[in-house]
Design a protein around this motif. Structure first.
Motif, PDB file in Angstrom:
ATOM      1  N   SER A 107      60.409 -13.915  32.783  1.00  0.00           N
ATOM      2  CA  SER A 107      60.872 -12.536  32.946  1.00  0.00           C
ATOM      3  C   SER A 107      62.390 -12.497  32.829  1.00  0.00           C
ATOM      4  O   SER A 107      63.091 -13.328  33.418  1.00  0.00           O
ATOM      5  N   ASN A 109      65.712  -9.683  33.010  1.00  0.00           N
ATOM      6  CA  ASN A 109      66.248  -8.352  33.259  1.00  0.00           C
ATOM      7  C   ASN A 109      67.768  -8.442  33.264  1.00  0.00           C
ATOM      8  O   ASN A 109      68.340  -9.343  33.893  1.00  0.00           O
ATOM      9  N   ASN A 111      71.549  -5.812  33.063  1.00  0.00           N
ATOM     10  CA  ASN A 111      72.133  -4.491  32.939  1.00  0.00           C
ATOM     11  C   ASN A 111      73.653  -4.545  33.024  1.00  0.00           C
ATOM     12  O   ASN A 111      74.230  -5.473  33.601  1.00  0.00           O
ATOM     13  N   GLN A 138      65.104  -5.450  29.399  1.00  0.00           N
ATOM     14  CA  GLN A 138      64.107  -6.226  30.127  1.00  0.00           C
ATOM     15  C   GLN A 138      62.973  -6.659  29.209  1.00  0.00           C
ATOM     16  O   GLN A 138      62.680  -5.999  28.210  1.00  0.00           O
ATOM     17  N   ASN A 139      62.351  -7.789  29.569  1.00  0.00           N
ATOM     18  CA  ASN A 139      61.231  -8.308  28.799  1.00  0.00           C
ATOM     19  C   ASN A 139      60.408  -9.228  29.695  1.00  0.00           C
ATOM     20  O   ASN A 139      60.940  -9.868  30.602  1.00  0.00           O
ATOM     21  N   SER A 229      64.899   2.741  37.721  1.00  0.00           N
ATOM     22  CA  SER A 229      65.204   1.312  37.727  1.00  0.00           C
ATOM     23  C   SER A 229      64.698   0.681  39.012  1.00  0.00           C
ATOM     24  O   SER A 229      64.937   1.179  40.118  1.00  0.00           O
ATOM     25  N   SER A 231      64.972  -2.942  39.425  1.00  0.00           N
ATOM     26  CA  SER A 231      65.546  -4.279  39.564  1.00  0.00           C
ATOM     27  C   SER A 231      66.918  -4.189  40.221  1.00  0.00           C
ATOM     28  O   SER A 231      67.646  -3.208  40.059  1.00  0.00           O
TER      29      SER A 231
END
Length: 242
Positions: A107, A109, A111, A138-139, A229, A231
């Motif tokens: 994972s 993430n 920003n 994100q992925n 959001s 995260s």
């Protein structure tokens, strides 16, 4: 031994903090702070039976501030979280077949944010709130390996949720405790409303049996998204001002 050293360090820091004299922020002050969320995970493992003290890249980030006035500051921030976890299942016996599964999940993430803070100073505390514009990525990717130890067969399943890029406005609030003229620690809570683009998810299955390899791939569709959001909602930081 590690626990003893940690307790001594905490006691020493507590003594220094209690005697430190501080000044409030002033116009033209600058500061840099880093996230200490990964440190909390490490310290927590010292006091339980968990044998793993790996430092996952959880909410690792940095924030830069420049104060326009004692009550207002420009801020630029960046955060990234990276997790990779592998789960190995026990052998499964079915007739003459012996199979096992290994599932690996990754994972990512990240920003970037730019915004303004508004401050209220109370003795050694500095309380703040503000707004920012965020850009996020994100992925999530997973892979399951299922080998058959009897007949030299295997199956690999890969799932990709599709990368998501988004941007939007956010709000935040937090508090910092000034340890002296140079150092501080703090906690921040934030949220953002993001709109963006979701790239197509996909599932790929590879089957090998009897000397033949068969590939199957199913893809979804690209789409537009909107979400709150989730995260880096709570971030703990330690920093330096100059």
């Amino acid at each position: 031994m590690k626990k003893t050293h940690l307790l001594i360090l905490l006691a020493t820091c507590s003594s220094i903090i209690s005697s430190a004299q501080v000044r409030t922020y002033e116009a033209s002050d600058q500061s840099i702070a880093i996230s200490i969320n990964p440190v909390f995970g490490y310290v927590g493992n010292l006091f339980n039976d968990n044998g793993s003290n790996n430092l996952n890249l959880s909410s690792a980030g940095i924030i830069y501030r420049k104060f326009r006035t004692p009550q207002r500051a420009f801020r630029l921030s960046g955060n990234v979280s990276y997790f990779q976890n592998s789960i190995f299942s026990d052998f499964v016996y079915s007739g003459n077949n012996i199979t096992s599964n290994t599932e690996t999940t990754t994972s990512v993430n990240a920003n970037l944010g730019i915004g303004t803070e508004y401050r209220k100073h109370i003795t050694k505390w500095s309380l703040y709130a503000g707004w920012q514009i965020l850009a996020a990525y994100q992925n999530l990717h997973s892979r399951v390996d299922s080998p058959d130890r009897s007949y030299f067969q295997f199956q690999i399943t890969e799932r990709n949720n599709g990368a998501r890029v988004s941007a939007g406005p956010g709000i935040f609030g937090g508090a910092e405790y000034l340890l002296g003229d140079l150092f501080f620690v703090g906690m921040e809570v934030n949220a953002a409303l993001l709109a963006g683009y979701q790239f197509a998810p996909s599932v790929t299955v590879a089957d090998y049996s009897g000397g033949n390899l068969l590939l199957r791939k199913n893809e979804g569709k690209n789409s537009f998204t909107a979400n709150v959001s989730s995260s880096n909602i709570v971030v703990f930081r330690a920093g330096l001002r100059f």
